[in-house]
Motif scaffolding. Structure first.
Motif, mmCIF file in Angstrom:
data_model
loop_
_atom_site.group_PDB
_atom_site.id
_atom_site.type_symbol
_atom_site.label_atom_id
_atom_site.label_comp_id
_atom_site.label_asym_id
_atom_site.label_seq_id
_atom_site.Cartn_x
_atom_site.Cartn_y
_atom_site.Cartn_z
ATOM 1 N N VAL A 95 2.274 -0.024 -7.489
ATOM 2 C CA VAL A 95 1.950 -1.427 -7.221
ATOM 3 C C VAL A 95 1.091 -1.930 -8.369
ATOM 4 O O VAL A 95 -0.035 -1.454 -8.578
ATOM 5 C CB VAL A 95 1.193 -1.593 -5.893
ATOM 6 C CG1 VAL A 95 0.872 -3.066 -5.652
ATOM 7 C CG2 VAL A 95 2.009 -1.036 -4.733
ATOM 8 N N GLY A 96 1.651 -2.875 -9.145
ATOM 9 C CA GLY A 96 0.891 -3.430 -10.259
ATOM 10 C C GLY A 96 0.435 -2.387 -11.255
ATOM 11 O O GLY A 96 -0.657 -2.497 -11.830
ATOM 12 N N GLY A 97 1.217 -1.343 -11.462
ATOM 13 C CA GLY A 97 0.867 -0.292 -12.401
ATOM 14 C C GLY A 97 0.016 0.818 -11.822
ATOM 15 O O GLY A 97 -0.229 1.828 -12.484
ATOM 16 N N GLU A 98 -0.460 0.683 -10.593
ATOM 17 C CA GLU A 98 -1.269 1.705 -9.933
ATOM 18 C C GLU A 98 -0.368 2.570 -9.055
ATOM 19 O O GLU A 98 0.457 2.052 -8.289
ATOM 20 C CB GLU A 98 -2.362 1.067 -9.068
ATOM 21 C CG GLU A 98 -3.357 0.231 -9.852
ATOM 22 C CD GLU A 98 -4.351 1.092 -10.606
ATOM 23 O OE1 GLU A 98 -4.472 2.283 -10.248
ATOM 24 O OE2 GLU A 98 -5.002 0.590 -11.530
ATOM 25 N N ARG A 99 -0.521 3.884 -9.154
ATOM 26 C CA ARG A 99 0.317 4.815 -8.396
ATOM 27 C C ARG A 99 -0.405 5.301 -7.147
ATOM 28 O O ARG A 99 -1.575 5.696 -7.209
ATOM 29 C CB ARG A 99 0.707 6.018 -9.258
ATOM 30 C CG ARG A 99 1.699 5.667 -10.355
ATOM 31 C CD ARG A 99 2.192 6.886 -11.100
ATOM 32 N NE ARG A 99 3.275 6.529 -12.008
ATOM 33 C CZ ARG A 99 4.562 6.480 -11.668
ATOM 34 N NH1 ARG A 99 4.917 6.797 -10.428
ATOM 35 N NH2 ARG A 99 5.481 6.134 -12.532
ATOM 36 N N LEU A 100 0.309 5.305 -6.022
ATOM 37 C CA LEU A 100 -0.261 5.791 -4.775
ATOM 38 C C LEU A 100 -0.553 7.288 -4.856
ATOM 39 O O LEU A 100 -1.561 7.770 -4.343
ATOM 40 C CB LEU A 100 0.706 5.506 -3.612
ATOM 41 C CG LEU A 100 0.232 5.894 -2.209
ATOM 42 C CD1 LEU A 100 -1.008 5.100 -1.833
ATOM 43 C CD2 LEU A 100 1.337 5.678 -1.192
ATOM 44 N N SER A 101 0.300 8.057 -5.524
ATOM 45 C CA SER A 101 0.114 9.502 -5.617
ATOM 46 C C SER A 101 -1.111 9.866 -6.451
ATOM 47 O O SER A 101 -1.650 10.966 -6.328
ATOM 48 C CB SER A 101 1.359 10.156 -6.239
ATOM 49 O OG SER A 101 1.573 9.664 -7.553
#
Length: 541
Positions: A402-408
């Protein structure tokens, strides 16, 4: 290694419950130290009371008026003792309240993050946290006082009568040994008693949750027998703890009474000059009364510790259920900014409790500012995908960007998401208070504008209960949308926003959804063809 992991690792040591309790109370060590210091200082007014009483009695025969200042000293000492006791209790209670708050928050976080499955966390929050109250409020301050105060009292008595001080010091040995043996015997039974209590709490909660199944299979008798068996086991273990506690109390009272009696016999025979052996001192009435009045104070701190020793046993028994589970993944708020972000699911798989995947290898690219409708039959995983972004569903494999941020990578998107569910949470308060839950810093003007944009023309001061009494189904959904509009977040998630609404109410809701989605990336889980029609893209699961 994080502090949370080190705390969990500490439970692997032989002294794990005591070590965990010390670590949990370390941030509030000053409060505990203050309570202990005030408890130790109690020996000073105790000596003042003994001295004032002894001098008042010794001089009263010669001049009653001269006894008044000494009586005043005794009364003032009693008042100071009361104030010190009140201060120690207040400091201990503050320390216990602070530690309990921290521990309860940790257990609750573990519960909601899924690191503590089953009913055990509920029992820990209810009984376990309360079990450590007495440890910090009473036992911890009494422990230092029981170590220091008797020796200080014996030293003060030695000034008046070295022989009486030697008697008291000698009788401390069996007194201390008896308390230690009783504590060791009661510790194991206390742990078993707490485990039985946790089992009964978990069993009762599980059976209440499964009550429809119990009734459907006519298993009432079997469940009743299980609960009765666990209740009997708890009662038996509680009686064993009480039996040991009463026995240890009797032993301690015997030794304390015996030691004071020995001092009283010695002082009496010394005053009468009837001792059958020579001693290096000759007591007068004042010194003898001082020794007799102060002798019980030698054992009073140890007796208070013995009375609070059960609090230690209960806390150590509860400690294993309260320790924080190790954190396997750290989360930090993602910096999504204010612009509508792109959302990409990369082979995302979601499953609960090791069961079959609810969503398997899901791929989806959502452009910034796009409205995407997630369609599909019930149970296909639409809501689970939204919950994954909120951090309420586990990511088994794959990733979400999301917006370049990874949940993992530990991204936490929930703080930058506006969320409207089918059944929004309602808290007791006004309608304005419930809208303001989305942004506590919002002004009254912003809250009113969000309510108007969501179509809530009702009185914002209308009181609501926790069930949302007085609001229709449509108004509840408008309330959820008002919160989403109020929250300044670039990502909007809607879960069945028009479910169970008639055609007219649904048409009105569609315009509100377009209003809320303006300038945001929006994902909508829905069965409604009308909602799908306003979406830029429809994805069927």
């Amino acid at each position: 290694m994080s502090k949370r992991d080190m705390t969990a690792e500490a439970l692997n040591s032989p002294d794990k419950p005591a070590l965990w309790l010390r670590e949990a109370g370390r941030p509030w060590a000053r409060l505990n130290g203050l309570a202990a210091a005030v408890t130790v200082l109690d020996i000073v007014p105790a000596a003042g009371f003994a001295g004032g009483l002894a001098m008042a009695v010794s001089v009263a025969a010669a001049s009653p008026a001269s006894a008044l200042p000494w009586l005043a000293l005794a009364m003032a000492s009693l008042a100071v003792r009361g104030l010190l006791a009140l201060g120690a209790a207040a400091a201990g209670a503050r320390a216990a309240r602070a530690v309990k708050g921290q521990v309860r928050r940790g257990v609750a976080v573990d519960l909601f993050e899924g690191r503590r499955p089953g009913s055990a966390p509920m029992a820990a929050i209810a009984e376990g946290v309360d079990a450590i109250d007495g440890y910090y409020a009473r036992f911890a301050p009494a422990r230092l006082a029981a170590t220091v105060s008797p020796l200080v009292a014996i030293a003060i008595i030695a000034v008046a009568s070295p022989v009486a001080a030697a008697i008291l010091l000698f009788t401390l040995i069996p007194f201390t040994a008896g308390m230690a043996l009783a504590g060791v015997a009661a510790a194991g039974e206390s742990r078993k008693q707490f485990a039985a209590m946790a089992r009964l709490s978990g069993l009762f909660l599980d059976r209440i949750r499964g009550l429809p199944v119990v009734l459907a299979f006519q298993a009432e008798d079997a469940v009743t027998r299980d609960v009765a068996r666990s209740s009997t086991d708890l009662a038996l273990r509680t009686s064993r703890v009480l039996r040991i506690a009463f026995l240890s109390t009797g032993v301690l009272e015997f030794f304390s009474a015996l030691s004071v009696a020995l001092v009283a016999v010695y002082c009496g025979f010394n005053l009468l000059r009837l001792l059958p052996f020579p001693v290096p001192e000759q007591l007068d009435l004042g010194r003898a009364l001082f020794v007799l009045a102060l002798s019980p104070e030698v054992y009073a701190p140890i007796r208070r510790l013995a009375a609070a020793y059960h609090d230690r046993q209960a806390a150590e028994a509860a400690a294993p259920s309260l320790v924080a589970a190790p954190v396997t993944r750290t989360c930090s708020p993602a910096r999504l900014g204010l612009a509508a972000p792109a959302v990409r699911f990369e082979h995302a798989t979601i499953s609960y409790g090791g069961g079959a995947p609810v969503v398997s290898a899901f791929d989806l690219d959502v452009r910034p500012g796009q409205i995407v409708a997630l369609a599909g039959s019930s149970g296909s995983g639409k809501s689970s995908l939204l919950h994954l972004l909120l951090g309420l569903a586990p990511l088994d494999s794959g990733d979400v960007v999301v917006g370049g941020e990874r949940l993992s990578a530990g991204g936490d998107f929930s703080g930058r998401i506006a969320w409207a569910s089918q059944a929004p949470m309602i808290v007791p308060g006004t309608l304005r208070d419930n809208i303001a839950l989305a942004d506590r810093s919002a002004s009254v003007q912003r809250i009113t504008e969000a309510a108007c944009r969501a179509g809530l023309s009702a009185d914002l001061q209308r009181p609501l209960d926790e069930r949302g009494g007085g609001l229709s189904g449509g108004e509840l959904r408008r309330l959820a949308l008002a919160r989403a509009i109020l929250k300044d977040a670039p990502l909007l998630l809607l879960d069945e926003p028009t479910a169970n609404l008639d055609a007219g109410a649904e048409r009105a809701m569609l315009s509100l959804i377009r209003e809320a989605a303006r300038g945001r990336t929006t994902l909508i889980a829905t069965h409604s063809p009308a909602v799908m029609a306003i979406a830029d893209r429809v994805v069927t699961l």
